[in-house]
Write a protein that holds these residues in place. Structure first.
Motif, short mmCIF file in Angstrom:
data_model
loop_
_atom_site.label_atom_id
_atom_site.label_comp_id
_atom_site.label_asym_id
_atom_site.label_seq_id
_atom_site.Cartn_x
_atom_site.Cartn_y
_atom_site.Cartn_z
N ALA A 86 0.86 -1.18 0.00
CA ALA A 86 0.00 0.00 0.00
C ALA A 86 0.89 1.22 0.00
CB ALA A 86 -0.92 0.01 1.22
N ASP A 87 0.48 2.26 -0.71
CA ASP A 87 1.24 3.50 -0.67
C ASP A 87 1.16 4.07 0.74
OD1 ASP A 87 2.45 5.90 -2.34
OD2 ASP A 87 1.02 6.72 -0.89
N PRO A 88 2.30 4.35 1.37
CA PRO A 88 2.30 4.77 2.77
C PRO A 88 1.58 6.09 3.01
CG PRO A 88 4.49 5.00 1.82
CD PRO A 88 3.67 4.24 0.83
N TRP A 89 1.65 7.02 2.05
CA TRP A 89 0.95 8.30 2.25
C TRP A 89 -0.56 8.09 2.18
CZ3 TRP A 89 -2.49 11.46 -0.25
CH2 TRP A 89 -2.65 12.74 0.29
N VAL A 90 -1.03 7.37 1.18
CA VAL A 90 -2.47 7.09 1.05
C VAL A 90 -2.95 6.29 2.26
CG1 VAL A 90 -4.22 5.90 -0.31
CG2 VAL A 90 -2.43 7.21 -1.46
N ASN A 91 -2.14 5.34 2.69
CA ASN A 91 -2.51 4.50 3.83
C ASN A 91 -2.64 5.32 5.12
OD1 ASN A 91 -2.90 1.79 5.05
ND2 ASN A 91 -1.00 2.27 6.10
N ARG A 92 -1.80 6.32 5.27
CA ARG A 92 -1.84 7.12 6.50
C ARG A 92 -2.91 8.21 6.47
NH1 ARG A 92 3.58 9.60 9.18
NH2 ARG A 92 3.86 7.35 9.48
N TYR A 93 -3.09 8.85 5.32
CA TYR A 93 -3.93 10.04 5.31
C TYR A 93 -5.29 9.88 4.62
CZ TYR A 93 0.13 12.56 7.02
OH TYR A 93 1.18 12.97 7.80
N ILE A 94 -5.46 8.91 3.75
CA ILE A 94 -6.69 8.82 2.99
C ILE A 94 -7.48 7.56 3.30
CG2 ILE A 94 -7.72 8.93 0.68
CD1 ILE A 94 -6.23 11.47 1.50
N PHE A 95 -6.92 6.39 3.01
CA PHE A 95 -7.62 5.13 3.20
C PHE A 95 -6.79 4.20 4.09
CE2 PHE A 95 -9.11 6.41 -1.17
CZ PHE A 95 -10.39 6.80 -0.76
N PRO A 96 -6.87 4.38 5.41
CA PRO A 96 -6.11 3.49 6.30
C PRO A 96 -6.47 2.02 6.09
CG PRO A 96 -7.04 5.36 7.51
CD PRO A 96 -7.64 5.40 6.14
N ASN A 97 -5.45 1.19 6.00
CA ASN A 97 -5.60 -0.25 5.86
C ASN A 97 -6.19 -0.68 4.52
OD1 ASN A 97 -4.72 -0.51 8.60
ND2 ASN A 97 -6.80 -0.05 9.26
N GLY A 98 -6.24 0.23 3.57
CA GLY A 98 -6.72 -0.13 2.24
C GLY A 98 -5.65 -0.89 1.46
N VAL A 99 -6.07 -1.79 0.60
CA VAL A 99 -5.13 -2.53 -0.25
C VAL A 99 -5.85 -2.88 -1.55
CG1 VAL A 99 -5.72 -4.76 0.81
CG2 VAL A 99 -3.54 -4.48 -0.39
N LEU A 100 -5.16 -2.73 -2.67
CA LEU A 100 -5.79 -2.96 -3.96
C LEU A 100 -5.59 -4.40 -4.41
CD1 LEU A 100 -4.77 0.30 -5.87
CD2 LEU A 100 -6.82 -0.16 -4.51
N PRO A 101 -6.65 -5.04 -4.90
CA PRO A 101 -6.53 -6.41 -5.37
C PRO A 101 -5.94 -6.46 -6.77
CG PRO A 101 -8.75 -5.65 -5.75
CD PRO A 101 -8.03 -4.52 -5.03
N SER A 102 -5.29 -7.56 -7.07
CA SER A 102 -4.85 -7.82 -8.44
C SER A 102 -5.87 -8.74 -9.10
CB SER A 102 -3.48 -8.50 -8.44
OG SER A 102 -3.58 -9.83 -7.95
N ALA A 103 -5.73 -8.94 -10.40
CA ALA A 103 -6.62 -9.86 -11.10
C ALA A 103 -6.49 -11.27 -10.53
CB ALA A 103 -6.29 -9.86 -12.59
N MET A 104 -5.27 -11.66 -10.19
CA MET A 104 -5.06 -12.99 -9.62
C MET A 104 -5.74 -13.12 -8.26
SD MET A 104 -1.49 -14.94 -8.68
CE MET A 104 -1.28 -13.99 -7.18
N HIS A 105 -5.66 -12.08 -7.42
CA HIS A 105 -6.32 -12.13 -6.12
C HIS A 105 -7.81 -12.37 -6.27
CE1 HIS A 105 -2.91 -9.41 -4.42
NE2 HIS A 105 -2.64 -10.69 -4.19
N VAL A 106 -8.44 -11.62 -7.17
CA VAL A 106 -9.88 -11.73 -7.36
C VAL A 106 -10.25 -13.11 -7.89
CG1 VAL A 106 -11.86 -10.84 -8.65
CG2 VAL A 106 -10.16 -9.25 -7.73
N ALA A 107 -9.52 -13.57 -8.90
CA ALA A 107 -9.84 -14.86 -9.53
C ALA A 107 -9.70 -16.01 -8.53
CB ALA A 107 -8.95 -15.08 -10.74
N ARG A 108 -8.60 -16.04 -7.79
CA ARG A 108 -8.36 -17.14 -6.86
C ARG A 108 -9.39 -17.17 -5.73
NH1 ARG A 108 -1.79 -17.58 -5.89
NH2 ARG A 108 -1.29 -18.63 -7.86
N ALA A 109 -9.72 -16.01 -5.19
CA ALA A 109 -10.63 -15.96 -4.05
C ALA A 109 -12.08 -16.24 -4.44
CB ALA A 109 -10.53 -14.60 -3.35
#
Length: 383
Positions: free
Chosen positions: A278-301
């Protein structure tokens, strides 16, 4: 001679830091203290060492602190990403720290789900009402035939409704309903009954007000506490907060609450890479604990629980969406300025601009996926 000796040891590290930054920028089309709109104008001598030491976190915080300016941060970010500086801008220590945190802890557990709501979505409805369009959509618009932000957001909502094949009387669940944009549109124009859930108190309050004359129920609830079954399920701009450790639970939950012939639409920002970061600035100031999925993450889950019917990418449409939000934000900031401060203003300008540049560089994607449980026959997704 004595005076020069005192200045030298202090100035030299900063001189070296500046040279390193200049070397990194070579060939990117971004210059220091240049005349082009994308050039950085540096106001503080410690800017260079701060950025080298803290990476993107230092760059963002330095802007919030007024250490540098740029007329077109969006274009600066786009050029730097296309130049390959995206990966190099993250320091080894920050990468290690996030991997340790995400490996040892569930950063998006139910007990922590409220954090992003309180930190960002509860910041103030007055601010978001001025930044967004009248639909209060806080996600990517669909600009295929749109000329304005409002047209793009209405087109996005209608596209989702058409993909879900909504009919009067169907029961619809909206996971992460925000300020009720989809719920209001679907109930008003397609005659469905909508239950929307959000973890933001401010969003829930405004969503209830916006949908008070419709067959819409808004609940302050985590997706892991759902009950009942629905003909359709939709989730727009919420999956970015789920976290990789919870993807299997998320898709299993959707499957359990979706009727056998039902459809599920997932609208999410996507990452080009499958690494957990996660981008540390975005994680600290905008979307704490946010993480973006990849195509593989979505497909596998999703594979053990749902059948993928359609996958559409219109990531480039997030660029004009974010730039339209920035235009609205700048034009109406004075209306809310007494409630906030200059650092908040610069934080939002930086966030909207950098994200627009990332989508313009195709460093980020926007996906709409449609799933079914056990659909009989063919599915043709509208465009």
């Amino acid at each position: 001679m004595t005076s020069d000796s005192r200045i030298g040891p202090i100035a030299l590290p900063e001189t070296r830091a500046r040279r390193v930054i200049e070397q990194l920028l070579e060939g990117s089309g971004v210059a220091l203290n240049g005349q082009a709109p994308q050039d950085l104008r540096v106001h503080h001598p410690d800017f260079f060492s701060r950025v080298l030491r803290q990476g993107t976190l230092g760059l963002g915080e330095a802007y919030m602190d007024g250490w540098w300016d740029c007329d077109r941060i969006d274009e600066m970010a786009c050029r730097l990403l296309r130049h390959g500086l995206g990966e190099r801008a993250h320091t080894p220590s920050e990468r290690l720290r996030y991997r340790l945190q995400s490996g040892l802890f569930n950063l998006q557990s139910k007990a922590r789900a409220h954090i992003v709501g309180e930190a960002h979505y509860d910041l103030g409805n007055d601010l978001f009402e001025r930044m967004l369009d009248p639909t209060m959509c806080y996600s990517c618009g669909y600009w295929k035939e749109a000329r304005t932000l409002h047209e793009a957001q209405r087109a996005k909502l209608e596209l989702a409704c058409r993909k879900l094949e909504l009919e009067p009387g169907l029961r619809v669940l909206d996971i992460g309903c925000g300020w009720g944009s989809f719920a209001e549109h679907a109930a008003r124009h397609h005659g469905v009954e909508v239950t929307g859930i959000t973890i933001s108190r401010e969003q829930a309050e405004l969503a209830r007000e916006r949908c008070r004359d419709l067959a819409v129920t808004i609940e302050l609830k985590d997706y892991r506490d759902l009950s009942g079954r629905y003909d359709r399920i939709v989730s727009i701009g919420m999956f970015e907060h789920v976290g990789h450790r919870n993807y299997p639970t998320y898709f299993r939950t959707v499957s359990e609450h979706l009727m056998p012939e039902g459809l599920f639409l997932l609208h999410t920002i996507g990452s080009n890479r499958s690494e957990i970061s996660a981008d540390p600035w975005v994680n600290r100031y905008i979307f704490p604990n946010g993480v973006l999925p990849s195509a593989m993450h979505v497909a596998r889950a999703s594979e053990p629980h749902l059948l993928l019917e359609d996958w559409q990418n219109f990531g480039p449409d997030y660029d004009p969406t974010l730039m339209a939000w920035l235009t609205n934000f700048d034009a109406r900031w004075h209306e809310v300025a007494p409630r906030y401060n200059e650092r908040t203003r610069r934080m939002f300008r930086y966030y909207l601009s950098v994200c627009a540049g990332a989508f313009r560089a195709r460093d980020l994607q926007l996906w709409q996926l449609v799933f079914s449980r056990q659909r009989q026959g063919r599915y043709d997704a509208p465009r």
